[in-house]
Design a protein around this motif. Structure first.
Motif, PDB file in Angstrom:
ATOM      1  N   PHE A 171      23.242  -3.420 -60.176  1.00 27.85           N
ATOM      2  CA  PHE A 171      22.059  -4.265 -60.295  1.00 27.85           C
ATOM      3  C   PHE A 171      22.332  -5.641 -59.712  1.00 27.85           C
ATOM      4  N   VAL A 172      21.262  -6.380 -59.512  1.00 27.63           N
ATOM      5  CA  VAL A 172      21.337  -7.798 -59.169  1.00 27.63           C
ATOM      6  C   VAL A 172      20.426  -8.563 -60.119  1.00 27.63           C
ATOM      7  N   GLN A 173      20.733  -9.833 -60.308  1.00 33.67           N
ATOM      8  CA  GLN A 173      19.845 -10.693 -61.090  1.00 33.67           C
ATOM      9  C   GLN A 173      18.962 -11.478 -60.126  1.00 33.67           C
ATOM     10  N   GLU A 174      17.663 -11.284 -60.245  1.00 33.75           N
ATOM     11  CA  GLU A 174      16.696 -11.969 -59.405  1.00 33.75           C
ATOM     12  C   GLU A 174      16.093 -13.128 -60.195  1.00 33.75           C
ATOM     13  N   ILE A 175      16.189 -14.336 -59.643  1.00 29.29           N
ATOM     14  CA  ILE A 175      15.655 -15.520 -60.302  1.00 29.29           C
ATOM     15  C   ILE A 175      14.470 -16.011 -59.483  1.00 29.29           C
ATOM     16  N   GLU A 176      13.298 -16.060 -60.091  1.00 29.57           N
ATOM     17  CA  GLU A 176      12.057 -16.375 -59.383  1.00 29.57           C
ATOM     18  C   GLU A 176      11.527 -17.749 -59.787  1.00 29.57           C
ATOM     19  N   PHE A 177      10.893 -18.409 -58.806  1.00 28.34           N
ATOM     20  CA  PHE A 177      10.368 -19.754 -59.012  1.00 28.34           C
ATOM     21  C   PHE A 177       8.944 -19.869 -58.459  1.00 28.34           C
ATOM     22  N   TYR A 178       8.133 -20.704 -59.132  1.00 26.68           N
ATOM     23  CA  TYR A 178       6.842 -21.111 -58.592  1.00 26.68           C
ATOM     24  C   TYR A 178       7.065 -22.295 -57.658  1.00 26.68           C
ATOM     25  N   PRO A 179       6.272 -22.410 -56.598  1.00 27.42           N
ATOM     26  CA  PRO A 179       6.418 -23.568 -55.713  1.00 27.42           C
ATOM     27  C   PRO A 179       5.817 -24.823 -56.326  1.00 27.42           C
ATOM     28  N   SER A 185       0.958 -24.707 -50.757  1.00 27.84           N
ATOM     29  CA  SER A 185       0.001 -24.165 -49.789  1.00 27.84           C
ATOM     30  C   SER A 185       0.636 -23.163 -48.839  1.00 27.84           C
ATOM     31  N   ARG A 186       1.973 -23.038 -48.880  1.00 26.61           N
ATOM     32  CA  ARG A 186       2.653 -22.171 -47.913  1.00 26.61           C
ATOM     33  C   ARG A 186       3.503 -21.075 -48.555  1.00 26.61           C
ATOM     34  N   ILE A 187       3.859 -21.245 -49.819  1.00 26.37           N
ATOM     35  CA  ILE A 187       4.725 -20.279 -50.494  1.00 26.37           C
ATOM     36  C   ILE A 187       4.098 -19.903 -51.825  1.00 26.37           C
ATOM     37  N   THR A 188       4.077 -18.613 -52.118  1.00 27.45           N
ATOM     38  CA  THR A 188       3.590 -18.176 -53.432  1.00 27.45           C
ATOM     39  C   THR A 188       4.735 -18.011 -54.422  1.00 27.45           C
ATOM     40  N   GLU A 189       5.927 -17.702 -53.898  1.00 31.55           N
ATOM     41  CA  GLU A 189       7.056 -17.475 -54.801  1.00 31.55           C
ATOM     42  C   GLU A 189       8.364 -17.594 -54.035  1.00 31.55           C
ATOM     43  N   LEU A 190       9.368 -18.132 -54.702  1.00 29.59           N
ATOM     44  CA  LEU A 190      10.723 -18.195 -54.156  1.00 29.59           C
ATOM     45  C   LEU A 190      11.628 -17.388 -55.073  1.00 29.59           C
ATOM     46  N   GLU A 191      12.464 -16.543 -54.482  1.00 32.71           N
ATOM     47  CA  GLU A 191      13.352 -15.688 -55.269  1.00 32.71           C
ATOM     48  C   GLU A 191      14.783 -15.848 -54.780  1.00 32.71           C
ATOM     49  N   LEU A 192      15.699 -16.003 -55.720  1.00 28.98           N
ATOM     50  CA  LEU A 192      17.110 -16.171 -55.387  1.00 28.98           C
ATOM     51  C   LEU A 192      17.949 -15.073 -56.020  1.00 28.98           C
ATOM     52  N   ILE A 193      18.943 -14.607 -55.273  1.00 31.77           N
ATOM     53  CA  ILE A 193      20.013 -13.761 -55.791  1.00 31.77           C
ATOM     54  C   ILE A 193      21.308 -14.474 -55.434  1.00 31.77           C
ATOM     55  N   MET A 194      22.148 -14.748 -56.446  1.00 30.19           N
ATOM     56  CA  MET A 194      23.342 -15.552 -56.204  1.00 30.19           C
ATOM     57  C   MET A 194      24.608 -14.757 -56.471  1.00 30.19           C
ATOM     58  N   TYR A 195      25.565 -14.903 -55.533  1.00 24.25           N
ATOM     59  CA  TYR A 195      26.874 -14.265 -55.658  1.00 24.25           C
ATOM     60  C   TYR A 195      27.916 -15.370 -55.793  1.00 24.25           C
ATOM     61  N   LEU A 196      28.506 -15.435 -56.963  1.00 23.81           N
ATOM     62  CA  LEU A 196      29.467 -16.484 -57.264  1.00 23.81           C
ATOM     63  C   LEU A 196      30.883 -16.019 -56.941  1.00 23.81           C
ATOM     64  N   GLU A 197      31.615 -16.861 -56.216  1.00 23.19           N
ATOM     65  CA  GLU A 197      33.028 -16.631 -55.941  1.00 23.19           C
ATOM     66  C   GLU A 197      33.804 -17.875 -56.341  1.00 23.19           C
ATOM     67  N   ASP A 199      35.503 -19.938 -54.615  1.00 19.32           N
ATOM     68  CA  ASP A 199      35.462 -21.085 -53.708  1.00 19.32           C
ATOM     69  C   ASP A 199      34.141 -21.240 -52.962  1.00 19.32           C
ATOM     70  N   ARG A 200      33.146 -20.440 -53.331  1.00 20.99           N
ATOM     71  CA  ARG A 200      31.853 -20.562 -52.645  1.00 20.99           C
ATOM     72  C   ARG A 200      30.760 -19.895 -53.466  1.00 20.99           C
ATOM     73  N   LEU A 201      29.529 -20.156 -53.056  1.00 20.26           N
ATOM     74  CA  LEU A 201      28.353 -19.512 -53.653  1.00 20.26           C
ATOM     75  C   LEU A 201      27.480 -19.006 -52.508  1.00 20.26           C
ATOM     76  N   THR A 202      27.212 -17.703 -52.501  1.00 20.63           N
ATOM     77  CA  THR A 202      26.305 -17.125 -51.520  1.00 20.63           C
ATOM     78  C   THR A 202      24.946 -16.922 -52.179  1.00 20.63           C
ATOM     79  N   VAL A 203      23.904 -17.376 -51.521  1.00 21.70           N
ATOM     80  CA  VAL A 203      22.554 -17.301 -52.080  1.00 21.70           C
ATOM     81  C   VAL A 203      21.650 -16.528 -51.128  1.00 21.70           C
ATOM     82  N   LEU A 204      21.117 -15.405 -51.591  1.00 23.45           N
ATOM     83  CA  LEU A 204      20.078 -14.699 -50.846  1.00 23.45           C
ATOM     84  C   LEU A 204      18.742 -15.297 -51.250  1.00 23.45           C
ATOM     85  N   VAL A 205      17.977 -15.711 -50.270  1.00 22.13           N
ATOM     86  CA  VAL A 205      16.706 -16.387 -50.509  1.00 22.13           C
ATOM     87  C   VAL A 205      15.585 -15.527 -49.964  1.00 22.13           C
ATOM     88  N   GLU A 206      14.616 -15.205 -50.805  1.00 22.19           N
ATOM     89  CA  GLU A 206      13.430 -14.477 -50.359  1.00 22.19           C
ATOM     90  C   GLU A 206      12.214 -15.363 -50.562  1.00 22.19           C
TER      91      GLU A 206
END
Length: 257
Positions: A171-179, A185-197, A199-206
């Motif tokens: 599974f992944v944890q999906e974190i959703e935000f309202y704009p 006026s341009r985005i209805t929703e922002l969604e992040l999936i984060m992979y913590l390491e 020495d770094r953080l990888t963020v998938l942005v939808e």
């Protein structure tokens, strides 16, 4: 000890009892969980094959348009080999293990708990369950603060079945935000999936774009109104703080929409 008492213990009556006391109730990924397992002997001596603790959570799996909740073991730690817990014994077993970096945050009532168990042959195994709060790691906290600086507001978080993106987890944890106002006026929703390491953080942005007119209708009809991108944030960048990361995210959003 009588045969009758042994039979009662095998079904949990007058058997060994276990109770886990954690040092605290709130942790962030990578932090050590410390605690003590208290074991009290029952009315008979019982052979315990092993004592263990498991870190567990739940995720949602969808099948045939129905959603199911499944439990998952994130980590399991063996604390002892076989031993005999004698009648009336009182034992204390301390333990310590790091909270795995992939542990989901307990946002939107996402459950995470420490499960303690004793394996006893031919008997009901004594168990204990202790729920914990999982707060953001300092790296994750910087990214979430950056999203907030751009005016986005938390909507919800869910753990969804997605083995391809899970990086070893189902599974992944999906974190959703309202704009906020700037992007409403341009985005209805922002969604992040984060992979913590370490020495770094990888963020998938939808980005769910807000389409307008005929072109917007066509995009929505063909599921083309979503855009995915990725940010790899090194430790040195995250140490510069939320405002610096917010500028990186803003540039990415502006390019995509």
């Amino acid at each position: 000890m009588s045969f009758f008492n042994k039979m009662l213990a095998s079904v949990g009556i007058g058997a060994v009892e276990v109770n886990t006391h954690l040092e605290k109730s709130s942790y962030y990924p990578g932090e050590d969980i410390r605690g003590v397992i208290h074991i009290r002997g029952g009315n008979v001596d019982q052979n315990v094959d092993r004592i263990y603790v498991k870190l567990m959570t739940e995720y949602i799996r969808e099948h045939d348009d129905k959603k199911f909740t499944e439990s998952f073991i994130i980590a399991k730690v063996k604390l002892s080999d076989s031993l005999v817990v004698k009648q009336g014994d009182k034992l204390e077993i301390p333990f310590e293990f790091p909270l795995p970096l992939e542990t989901p945050l307990t946002l939107s009532r996402q459950p995470v708990w420490v499960h303690t168990g004793l394996d006893i042959e031919y008997a009901i195994d004594p168990k204990d369950r202790d729920f914990i709060e999982v707060t953001p790691h300092p790296y994750t906290s910087v990214a979430l603060d950056a999203v907030s600086e751009l005016g986005f507001q938390f909507k919800k978080a869910t753990c969804e079945h997605h083995p391809r993106l899970g990086r070893g987890l189902p599974f992944v944890q999906e974190i959703e935000f309202y704009p906020g106002r700037e992007y409403a006026s341009r985005i209805t929703e922002l969604e992040l999936i984060m992979y913590l390491e370490s020495d770094r953080l990888t963020v998938l942005v939808e980005i769910d774009r807000r389409g307008r007119g005929l072109s917007g209708w066509l995009e929505r009809s063909f599921d083309m109104d979503e855009r995915q991108c990725r940010m790899i944030l090194e430790k040195s960048e995250l140490q510069k703080g939320p405002t610096y990361i917010a500028e990186i995210l803003k540039n990415m959003l502006d390019r995509q929409i």
